[in-house]
Design a protein around this motif. Structure first.
Motif, PDB file in Angstrom:
ATOM      1  N   HIS A 188       2.642  33.224  53.818  1.00 36.14           N
ATOM      2  CA  HIS A 188       1.307  32.629  53.707  1.00 36.14           C
ATOM      3  C   HIS A 188       0.220  33.682  53.898  1.00 36.14           C
ATOM      4  O   HIS A 188      -0.807  33.657  53.216  1.00 36.14           O
ATOM      5  CB  HIS A 188       1.137  31.525  54.747  1.00 36.14           C
ATOM      6  N   PHE A 189       0.447  34.617  54.834  1.00 34.01           N
ATOM      7  CA  PHE A 189      -0.495  35.730  55.029  1.00 34.01           C
ATOM      8  C   PHE A 189      -0.597  36.560  53.759  1.00 34.01           C
ATOM      9  O   PHE A 189      -1.708  36.905  53.317  1.00 34.01           O
ATOM     10  CB  PHE A 189      -0.025  36.589  56.205  1.00 34.01           C
ATOM     11  N   PHE A 190       0.536  36.882  53.168  1.00 36.55           N
ATOM     12  CA  PHE A 190       0.559  37.631  51.907  1.00 36.55           C
ATOM     13  C   PHE A 190      -0.229  36.887  50.838  1.00 36.55           C
ATOM     14  O   PHE A 190      -1.080  37.463  50.140  1.00 36.55           O
ATOM     15  CB  PHE A 190       2.010  37.826  51.464  1.00 36.55           C
ATOM     16  N   GLU A 191       0.055  35.605  50.711  1.00 36.62           N
ATOM     17  CA  GLU A 191      -0.577  34.782  49.681  1.00 36.62           C
ATOM     18  C   GLU A 191      -2.089  34.743  49.848  1.00 36.62           C
ATOM     19  O   GLU A 191      -2.851  34.908  48.893  1.00 36.62           O
ATOM     20  CB  GLU A 191       0.006  33.378  49.772  1.00 36.62           C
ATOM     21  N   ALA A 192      -2.554  34.561  51.093  1.00 33.84           N
ATOM     22  CA  ALA A 192      -3.985  34.426  51.351  1.00 33.84           C
ATOM     23  C   ALA A 192      -4.735  35.735  51.175  1.00 33.84           C
ATOM     24  O   ALA A 192      -5.917  35.738  50.792  1.00 33.84           O
ATOM     25  CB  ALA A 192      -4.208  33.897  52.765  1.00 33.84           C
ATOM     26  N   ASN A 193      -4.078  36.870  51.422  1.00 32.32           N
ATOM     27  CA  ASN A 193      -4.759  38.156  51.403  1.00 32.32           C
ATOM     28  C   ASN A 193      -4.566  38.950  50.115  1.00 32.32           C
ATOM     29  O   ASN A 193      -5.441  39.736  49.742  1.00 32.32           O
ATOM     30  CB  ASN A 193      -4.296  39.009  52.583  1.00 32.32           C
ATOM     31  N   LEU A 194      -3.450  38.778  49.454  1.00 32.73           N
ATOM     32  CA  LEU A 194      -3.150  39.570  48.267  1.00 32.73           C
ATOM     33  C   LEU A 194      -3.074  38.728  47.004  1.00 32.73           C
ATOM     34  O   LEU A 194      -3.327  39.230  45.908  1.00 32.73           O
ATOM     35  CB  LEU A 194      -1.834  40.326  48.465  1.00 32.73           C
ATOM     36  N   SER A 195      -2.711  37.487  47.141  1.00 38.40           N
ATOM     37  CA  SER A 195      -2.650  36.573  46.011  1.00 38.40           C
ATOM     38  C   SER A 195      -3.756  35.540  46.192  1.00 38.40           C
ATOM     39  O   SER A 195      -4.915  35.886  46.381  1.00 38.40           O
ATOM     40  CB  SER A 195      -1.265  35.924  45.928  1.00 38.40           C
ATOM     41  N   ARG A 196      -3.400  34.287  46.191  1.00 33.33           N
ATOM     42  CA  ARG A 196      -4.385  33.217  46.385  1.00 33.33           C
ATOM     43  C   ARG A 196      -3.658  31.951  46.775  1.00 33.33           C
ATOM     44  O   ARG A 196      -2.564  31.674  46.279  1.00 33.33           O
ATOM     45  CB  ARG A 196      -5.167  32.998  45.096  1.00 33.33           C
ATOM     46  N   SER A 197      -4.276  31.198  47.666  1.00 35.64           N
ATOM     47  CA  SER A 197      -3.700  29.927  48.074  1.00 35.64           C
ATOM     48  C   SER A 197      -4.776  28.862  48.103  1.00 35.64           C
ATOM     49  O   SER A 197      -5.782  29.008  48.793  1.00 35.64           O
ATOM     50  CB  SER A 197      -3.068  30.045  49.466  1.00 35.64           C
ATOM     51  N   MET A 247       4.523  26.873  58.177  1.00 36.76           N
ATOM     52  CA  MET A 247       3.467  25.913  57.819  1.00 36.76           C
ATOM     53  C   MET A 247       2.148  26.645  57.657  1.00 36.76           C
ATOM     54  O   MET A 247       1.819  27.567  58.386  1.00 36.76           O
ATOM     55  CB  MET A 247       3.332  24.818  58.882  1.00 36.76           C
ATOM     56  N   TYR A 248       1.358  26.184  56.694  1.00 36.36           N
ATOM     57  CA  TYR A 248       0.017  26.683  56.456  1.00 36.36           C
ATOM     58  C   TYR A 248      -0.951  25.688  57.084  1.00 36.36           C
ATOM     59  O   TYR A 248      -1.014  24.538  56.679  1.00 36.36           O
ATOM     60  CB  TYR A 248      -0.218  26.770  54.955  1.00 36.36           C
ATOM     61  N   VAL A 249      -1.664  26.107  58.140  1.00 39.21           N
ATOM     62  CA  VAL A 249      -2.577  25.204  58.822  1.00 39.21           C
ATOM     63  C   VAL A 249      -4.003  25.522  58.407  1.00 39.21           C
ATOM     64  O   VAL A 249      -4.497  26.625  58.610  1.00 39.21           O
ATOM     65  CB  VAL A 249      -2.439  25.319  60.352  1.00 39.21           C
ATOM     66  N   SER A 250      -4.652  24.569  57.801  1.00 40.16           N
ATOM     67  CA  SER A 250      -6.013  24.781  57.320  1.00 40.16           C
ATOM     68  C   SER A 250      -7.022  24.129  58.245  1.00 40.16           C
ATOM     69  O   SER A 250      -6.677  23.468  59.211  1.00 40.16           O
ATOM     70  CB  SER A 250      -6.170  24.187  55.917  1.00 40.16           C
ATOM     71  N   ARG A 251      -8.286  24.311  57.938  1.00 40.00           N
ATOM     72  CA  ARG A 251      -9.348  23.723  58.743  1.00 40.00           C
ATOM     73  C   ARG A 251      -9.216  22.216  58.777  1.00 40.00           C
ATOM     74  O   ARG A 251      -9.478  21.565  59.792  1.00 40.00           O
ATOM     75  CB  ARG A 251     -10.707  24.105  58.154  1.00 40.00           C
ATOM     76  N   THR A 252      -8.800  21.639  57.689  1.00 38.97           N
ATOM     77  CA  THR A 252      -8.759  20.180  57.623  1.00 38.97           C
ATOM     78  C   THR A 252      -7.467  19.628  58.190  1.00 38.97           C
ATOM     79  O   THR A 252      -7.377  18.438  58.436  1.00 38.97           O
ATOM     80  CB  THR A 252      -8.902  19.706  56.167  1.00 38.97           C
ATOM     81  N   SER A 253      -6.443  20.433  58.390  1.00 38.62           N
ATOM     82  CA  SER A 253      -5.148  19.901  58.784  1.00 38.62           C
ATOM     83  C   SER A 253      -4.785  20.179  60.244  1.00 38.62           C
ATOM     84  O   SER A 253      -3.850  19.615  60.748  1.00 38.62           O
ATOM     85  CB  SER A 253      -4.048  20.488  57.918  1.00 38.62           C
ATOM     86  N   VAL A 254      -5.470  20.747  60.605  1.00 41.05           N
ATOM     87  CA  VAL A 254      -4.973  20.952  61.915  1.00 41.05           C
ATOM     88  C   VAL A 254      -3.471  20.570  61.944  1.00 41.05           C
ATOM     89  O   VAL A 254      -2.746  20.840  61.515  1.00 41.05           O
ATOM     90  CB  VAL A 254      -5.767  20.151  62.939  1.00 41.05           C
ATOM     91  N   HIS A 308       2.536  28.841  62.630  1.00 41.66           N
ATOM     92  CA  HIS A 308       1.714  28.653  61.445  1.00 41.66           C
ATOM     93  C   HIS A 308       0.860  29.878  61.155  1.00 41.66           C
ATOM     94  O   HIS A 308       0.634  30.727  62.029  1.00 41.66           O
ATOM     95  CB  HIS A 308       0.795  27.435  61.608  1.00 41.66           C
ATOM     96  N   PHE A 309       0.380  29.950  59.927  1.00 43.43           N
ATOM     97  CA  PHE A 309      -0.638  30.917  59.527  1.00 43.43           C
ATOM     98  C   PHE A 309      -1.982  30.223  59.561  1.00 43.43           C
ATOM     99  O   PHE A 309      -2.143  29.136  58.999  1.00 43.43           O
ATOM    100  CB  PHE A 309      -0.359  31.452  58.124  1.00 43.43           C
ATOM    101  N   SER A 310      -2.945  30.827  60.232  1.00 46.54           N
ATOM    102  CA  SER A 310      -4.296  30.279  60.306  1.00 46.54           C
ATOM    103  C   SER A 310      -5.197  31.020  59.332  1.00 46.54           C
ATOM    104  O   SER A 310      -5.540  32.190  59.571  1.00 46.54           O
ATOM    105  CB  SER A 310      -4.857  30.425  61.731  1.00 46.54           C
ATOM    106  N   PRO A 311      -5.606  30.405  58.218  1.00 48.29           N
ATOM    107  CA  PRO A 311      -6.461  31.103  57.255  1.00 48.29           C
ATOM    108  C   PRO A 311      -7.836  31.428  57.806  1.00 48.29           C
ATOM    109  O   PRO A 311      -8.441  32.423  57.420  1.00 48.29           O
ATOM    110  CB  PRO A 311      -6.538  30.129  56.073  1.00 48.29           C
ATOM    111  N   SER A 312      -8.351  30.611  58.717  1.00 51.41           N
ATOM    112  CA  SER A 312      -9.675  30.867  59.266  1.00 51.41           C
ATOM    113  C   SER A 312      -9.686  32.119  60.134  1.00 51.41           C
ATOM    114  O   SER A 312     -10.680  32.848  60.187  1.00 51.41           O
ATOM    115  CB  SER A 312     -10.159  29.665  60.074  1.00 51.41           C
TER     116      SER A 312
END
Length: 536
Positions: free
Chosen positions: A254-263, A1-8, A222-226
């Protein structure tokens, strides 16, 4: 799961843990002992861990962890150290692909010294920490006599037959590390990937409840983007994910996507059959697919405890069940996306020959992720991915379209999804500013569902752009330029939000309006909003 600031996503050696910032399991031996004269020796050995396979049968819808089918695997590419008095480092090395090491150290002959393997790889840099113990790096250790030239080290799973011995659960962080290392090496084998360092948080206290992560209340794996870190569940008797390789690689994806690609993934809960916002449909479908592409099996497995019994749920990315687990196929379906992405890479078969004539190597998928998907003018969806894929050398666009059609996806011909009426119809193209619209959202669904999101695309003027939304219920607004957030307002629950930003002439912007009114799932209702985009 990708957990964002809004989703906790042995016994403990307290002295070693405090001195080196390590959490050490499986240590044995006592004290420093009597020392003889210093002696220099070359120490060799092998570091291994117990890997417990997670299984799931889509036919019987059952599974578990196979503690009777344990495989001893090498601990690869990790730092190993010989430690003496006061935990001074006497020698260190890195294990090879077979878990073997060789190092030179000097210690008192016959003295008790410690051999410790850290849950930390070197290339790429991945380390597994204990988020409930001041982020100490996990390690496994044993003691031996100074002057020795051979010493193996093993991290056991600690399962006693019906429960874990908490002090001997040493294999867990190494299993997590090895799955992520496997995923990383697969990409490094086809492209020179500039992986940034990754921190992973695992603890036996990590439970599926929300609260303080330092107490183990991580919600879910989960991966935490923050934080740009991954959290993994570990509470025995509740939910442990360390041996659920697909779960581990999904979060790594998700880590790969956030750091090397885009999410652009908004995060939140998701399941089969959901008609999702296409950002999360792609992000979660990609995470599932990448786990199956990089691991030996196409069956995704997630184990947990239910009423004291170890059970599992999962799904097969190669073959859909009958009846289907994808009742609403297409661009808004996580399961359609994952099976399409998996089929892009896997080999063709006779059973799939009518629709799957695509078998692309991992390097091409990587090129799309770090290239056109990263720079897409629209939001990241399966449409933007397909558009970028078709532009790659050697890709048969017609075969891609045939495969996409099997999963209810149209013949994509632009980053905004032209060729798929559902995806293209999601975007409202704004020809000039100011722009005003009064429309509706649909309650009865979470904020990450298709029905709760609206998209507006316009070209920057070089002037200040102001976005304002009003509604009878809670809404949020944000503006993206090639995935970068340039403006956002989601602070109140009154339904009144506004922000301004300096636009760049000629640049394409996407404004996303999201509704948060849940309402009654059985009786969803429309609720109104007004949106204004002006330039001055």
């Amino acid at each position: 799961m990708y957990v964002s600031r809004t989703s906790v996503w042995g016994r403990t050696s307290v002295t070693l843990a405090l001195a080196l910032g390590l959490t050490v399991l499986g240590c044995n031996g006592d004290g420093d002992g009597d020392e003889g004269p210093p002696v220099t020796a070359t120490l060799t050995g092998k570091v291994t861990y117990d890997f417990v396979p997670a299984s799931y049968s889509p036919a019987t819808r059952s599974g578990t962890l196979g503690f009777n089918q344990v495989t001893v695997k090498p601990v690869r590419d990790v730092t190993i150290q010989v430690l003496g008095k006061n935990n001074a480092v006497l020698g260190k090395a890195t294990t090879d692909e077979n878990g073997r090491y060789s190092l030179t150290y000097t210690a008192g002959e016959g003295a008790n010294v410690t051999l410790a393997a850290l849950a930390k790889t070197t290339t790429p840099s991945i380390q597994v920490e204990d988020n409930t113990s001041n982020n100490a790096v996990w390690a496994v250790s044993t003691q031996f006599k100074g002057g020795a030239t051979s010493q193996d080290l093993h991290a056991g799973h600690g399962w006693t037959g019906n429960s874990y011995n908490a002090n001997m659960r040493a294999a867990a962080p190494f299993a997590i590390l090895d799955s992520m290392y496997t995923a990383s090496k697969a990409f490094l084998a086809v492209r020179p990937v500039p992986f940034p360092p990754l921190k992973v948080n695992w603890s036996p206290k990590n439970a599926p409840e929300r609260g303080q992560v330092s107490s183990g209340q991580i919600g879910t794996s989960h991966f935490s983007p923050s934080e740009n870190e991954i959290y993994v569940l570990g509470m025995a008797g509740v939910d442990t994910d360390e041996f659920d390789s697909h779960v581990i690689v999904h979060e790594w994806g998700h880590f790969f996507e956030a750091n090397l690609s885009r999410s652009d993934n908004p995060g939140g809960s998701h399941s089969s059959g959901d008609i999702l916002d296409p950002r999360i449909a792609f992000g979660e479908g990609y995470g599932n697919a990448i786990s199956a592409i990089l691991l030996p099996t196409s069956v995704y497995v997630d184990t947990l405890w239910n009423r004291g019994s170890l059970v599992a749920f999962g799904f097969d990315m190669e073959s859909a069940p009958v009846p289907s687990d994808d009742p609403s196929p297409g661009v808004f379906s996580e399961f359609s996306v994952m099976r399409f992405l998996y089929d892009l890479h896997d080999g063709t078969s006779v059973a799939e020959s009518t629709y799957d004539q695509v078998s692309l190597n991992l390097g091409i998928l990587y090129d799309v992720l770090v290239g056109p998907q990263k720079t897409a003018a629209g939001v990241t969806t399966i449409g933007s991915f397909i558009h970028g894929l078709k532009a790659q050398s050697g890709v048969n666009a017609s075969a891609v379209d045939t495969l996409a059609a099997h999963y209810g996806i149209g013949s994509i011909r632009s980053t905004f999804g032209e060729g798929d009426s559902d995806l293209a119809g999601m975007y409202t193209q704004v020809s000039s500013l100011p722009y005003n619209i009064a429309s509706t959202l649909q309650s009865g669904a979470a904020h990450n569902r298709r029905s709760q999101n609206r998209y507006y695309v316009f070209t920057g003027t070089g002037r200040t752009v102001t976005v304002t939304a009003s509604s009878v219920d809670d809404v949020g607004i944000l503006a993206l330029q090639n995935g970068t957030q340039v403006g956002e307002a989601d602070a109140t629950v009154s339904g009144q939000e506004t922000f301004s930003f300096n636009s760049q002439a000629g640049k394409v912007y996407v404004v996303v309006l999201t509704g948060y009114r849940i309402g009654d799932d059985d009786a969803p209702e429309s609720y109104s909003f007004n949106l204004s985009i002006s330039s001055q």
